[in-house]
Design a protein around this motif. Structure first.
Motif, PDB file in Angstrom:
ATOM      1  N   PRO A 114       0.832  -1.203   0.000  1.00 45.86           N
ATOM      2  CA  PRO A 114       0.000   0.000   0.000  1.00 45.86           C
ATOM      3  C   PRO A 114       0.866   1.252   0.000  1.00 45.86           C
ATOM      4  CG  PRO A 114       0.012  -1.025   2.172  1.00 45.86           C
ATOM      5  CD  PRO A 114       0.733  -1.953   1.264  1.00 45.86           C
ATOM      6  N   ALA A 115       0.328   2.337  -0.554  1.00 44.83           N
ATOM      7  CA  ALA A 115       1.082   3.579  -0.604  1.00 44.83           C
ATOM      8  C   ALA A 115       1.393   4.045   0.810  1.00 44.83           C
ATOM      9  CB  ALA A 115       0.284   4.637  -1.338  1.00 44.83           C
ATOM     10  N   ASN A 116       2.619   4.500   0.986  1.00 48.52           N
ATOM     11  CA  ASN A 116       3.010   4.996   2.303  1.00 48.52           C
ATOM     12  C   ASN A 116       2.525   6.431   2.467  1.00 48.52           C
ATOM     13  OD1 ASN A 116       5.202   5.148   0.177  1.00 48.52           O
ATOM     14  ND2 ASN A 116       5.768   6.832   1.533  1.00 48.52           N
ATOM     15  N   PRO A 117       2.337   6.869   3.707  1.00 45.59           N
ATOM     16  CA  PRO A 117       2.021   8.291   3.911  1.00 45.59           C
ATOM     17  C   PRO A 117       3.236   9.145   3.540  1.00 45.59           C
ATOM     18  CG  PRO A 117       2.307   7.139   6.021  1.00 45.59           C
ATOM     19  CD  PRO A 117       2.398   6.106   4.955  1.00 45.59           C
ATOM     20  N   ASP A 118       3.046  10.461   3.342  1.00 46.93           N
ATOM     21  CA  ASP A 118       4.178  11.325   2.973  1.00 46.93           C
ATOM     22  C   ASP A 118       5.190  11.434   4.108  1.00 46.93           C
ATOM     23  OD1 ASP A 118       3.052  11.696   0.563  1.00 46.93           O
ATOM     24  OD2 ASP A 118       2.116  13.618   1.063  1.00 46.93           O
ATOM     25  N   SER A 119       4.668  11.435   5.311  1.00 49.99           N
ATOM     26  CA  SER A 119       5.581  11.474   6.457  1.00 49.99           C
ATOM     27  C   SER A 119       4.906  10.776   7.624  1.00 49.99           C
ATOM     28  CB  SER A 119       5.909  12.919   6.837  1.00 49.99           C
ATOM     29  OG  SER A 119       4.740  13.536   7.326  1.00 49.99           O
ATOM     30  N   ILE A 120       5.713  10.316   8.568  1.00 53.34           N
ATOM     31  CA  ILE A 120       5.125   9.701   9.762  1.00 53.34           C
ATOM     32  C   ILE A 120       5.702  10.367  11.001  1.00 53.34           C
ATOM     33  CG2 ILE A 120       4.716   7.449   8.708  1.00 53.34           C
ATOM     34  CD1 ILE A 120       7.225   6.456  10.255  1.00 53.34           C
ATOM     35  N   GLN A 121       4.965  10.235  12.091  1.00 52.14           N
ATOM     36  CA  GLN A 121       5.462  10.693  13.385  1.00 52.14           C
ATOM     37  C   GLN A 121       6.032   9.476  14.088  1.00 52.14           C
ATOM     38  OE1 GLN A 121       5.336  13.832  14.836  1.00 52.14           O
ATOM     39  NE2 GLN A 121       4.726  14.550  12.794  1.00 52.14           N
ATOM     40  N   PHE A 122       7.304   9.542  14.438  1.00 49.88           N
ATOM     41  CA  PHE A 122       7.896   8.431  15.198  1.00 49.88           C
ATOM     42  C   PHE A 122       8.372   8.982  16.532  1.00 49.88           C
ATOM     43  CE2 PHE A 122      11.326   5.638  16.550  1.00 49.88           C
ATOM     44  CZ  PHE A 122      10.724   4.401  16.416  1.00 49.88           C
ATOM     45  N   ALA A 202       7.862   0.400  11.947  1.00 50.09           N
ATOM     46  CA  ALA A 202       7.448   1.266  13.053  1.00 50.09           C
ATOM     47  C   ALA A 202       5.956   1.144  13.319  1.00 50.09           C
ATOM     48  CB  ALA A 202       7.820   2.716  12.768  1.00 50.09           C
ATOM     49  N   LYS A 203       5.156   1.125  12.253  1.00 51.43           N
ATOM     50  CA  LYS A 203       3.699   1.194  12.441  1.00 51.43           C
ATOM     51  C   LYS A 203       2.989  -0.145  12.257  1.00 51.43           C
ATOM     52  CE  LYS A 203       3.989   5.670  12.992  1.00 51.43           C
ATOM     53  NZ  LYS A 203       3.753   6.308  14.299  1.00 51.43           N
ATOM     54  N   GLY A 204       3.668  -1.129  11.634  1.00 51.18           N
ATOM     55  CA  GLY A 204       3.124  -2.490  11.537  1.00 51.18           C
ATOM     56  C   GLY A 204       1.741  -2.588  10.905  1.00 51.18           C
ATOM     57  N   GLY A 205       1.060  -3.678  11.232  1.00 51.98           N
ATOM     58  CA  GLY A 205      -0.296  -3.892  10.709  1.00 51.98           C
ATOM     59  C   GLY A 205      -1.263  -2.787  11.129  1.00 51.98           C
ATOM     60  N   PRO A 206      -1.204  -2.355  12.401  1.00 55.66           N
ATOM     61  CA  PRO A 206      -2.141  -1.303  12.832  1.00 55.66           C
ATOM     62  C   PRO A 206      -1.973  -0.004  12.048  1.00 55.66           C
ATOM     63  CG  PRO A 206      -1.117  -2.350  14.740  1.00 55.66           C
ATOM     64  CD  PRO A 206      -0.435  -2.906  13.521  1.00 55.66           C
ATOM     65  N   GLY A 207      -0.777   0.225  11.494  1.00 53.00           N
ATOM     66  CA  GLY A 207      -0.541   1.488  10.796  1.00 53.00           C
ATOM     67  C   GLY A 207      -0.858   1.435   9.309  1.00 53.00           C
TER      68      GLY A 207
END
Ligand code: HEC
Length: 257
Positions: A114-122, A202-207
């Motif tokens: 799936p397409a990734n978001p443009d940025s993530i908060q880690f 970082a975000k796994g299945g939930p993300g």
């Protein structure tokens, strides 16, 4: 009438139903409707056993049913006619409801990546998916150290699912649908950028984004359990282990997934 066992049974069943659907939920947690059905069947069985425990009670129990079906008073006739129309209609309606095809839209197919978001908060820090590279790659002096950290992380946290040899065939793998990703070959790491892989770890299945559902990924979210450096290390270790290069960041930015 209130002394009649059939009437009492009826009241008891209504009370039992109310208790199973609302009472239990009020006292602790609501129970699923399938369980309510099971409890009702058990209650019904018990009540019948009780009603049949003596001949007198059983006769009293049957009497209203018998009268309704046989007796010739106008009242009984009316009740009988109504029941003989309403009950089959009700059964027919329920059956129709159960077997009629549903018109809901089919679930969308999941895109494998799936397409990734443009940025993530880690951990409160913004990681840009397009420009972010693996910072540890520039650290030539400690390259071997980072690989060692990554290897340790992999065999402590990941190999149960993704396998000793990165084939997605760890001990637990067969328990999951979809299966844990196989990292060797040309379908996963080899066509992904490191920031994409970082996001997935970082975000796994939930993300996973909406388009990736319904899809019960067992991939855990490692944010909060691994540090940023540990994640970059395990990524570096994985590419090193399978002998592939990550997809270059620029092409990821151009084409996306
Ligand atoms: C409980 C089992 C489990 C564990 C433990 C686990 N994974 Fe996963 N992982 C999965 C499953 C299942 C998938 C496939 C579904 C998905 O992509 O979410 C997956 C997918 C992935 C992907 C996506 C690959 C792709 O092609 O998109 C990466 C990267 C990944 N895992 C890395 C890791 C790393 C690194 C660890 C250890 C820190 C780890 N996993 C631990 C189950 C697991």
């Amino acid at each position: 009438m209130t002394k009649n066992p059939l009437f009492r049974t009826f009241i008891l069943l209504v009370l039992a139903y109310l208790f199973y659907t609302y009472g239990i939920g009020f006292l602790s947690k609501p129970i699923p409707s399938s369980l309510v059905t099971q409890y009702m069947v058990i209650t019904l069985g018990v009540v019948f056993l009780y009603a049949a425990s003596s001949d007198d009670m059983w006769n009293e129990f049957k009497r209203p049913i018998y009268e309704t079906l046989i007796a010739l008073t106008p009242l009984h006739k009316t009740v009988r006619s109504v029941a003989l129309v309403v009950l089959p209609l009700f059964a027919g309606y329920k059956t129709y409801q159960m077997v009629s095809p549903k018109t809901e839209a089919p679930p969308p197919f999941r895109t494998v990546h799936p397409a990734n978001p443009d940025s993530i908060q880690f951990n409160g820090k913004t990681i840009d998916m397009i420009t972010q590279r693996n910072p540890l790659r520039a650290d030539h002096e400690k390259y071997a150290e980072h690989l060692a950290v990554g290897k340790k992380v992999y065999y402590e946290k990941c190999f149960f699912c993704h396998g000793d040899t990165w084939e997605g065939d760890g001990h637990f793998a067969r328990g999951y649908v979809p299966r844990p990703a196989k990292f060797t070959g040309d379908e996963t790491l080899a066509i992904l950028s490191e920031s994409y892989v970082f996001w997935r770890i970082a975000k796994g299945g939930p993300g996973l984004p909406r388009e990736a559902t319904p899809w019960n990924s067992a991939m855990p979210a490692w944010e909060g359990r691994l540090t940023e450096n540990e994640i970059w290390s395990v990524i570096m270790y994985l590419y090193d282990a399978i002998g592939k290069e990550p997809r270059s960041q620029t092409s990821a930015a151009e084409g996306g997934h």
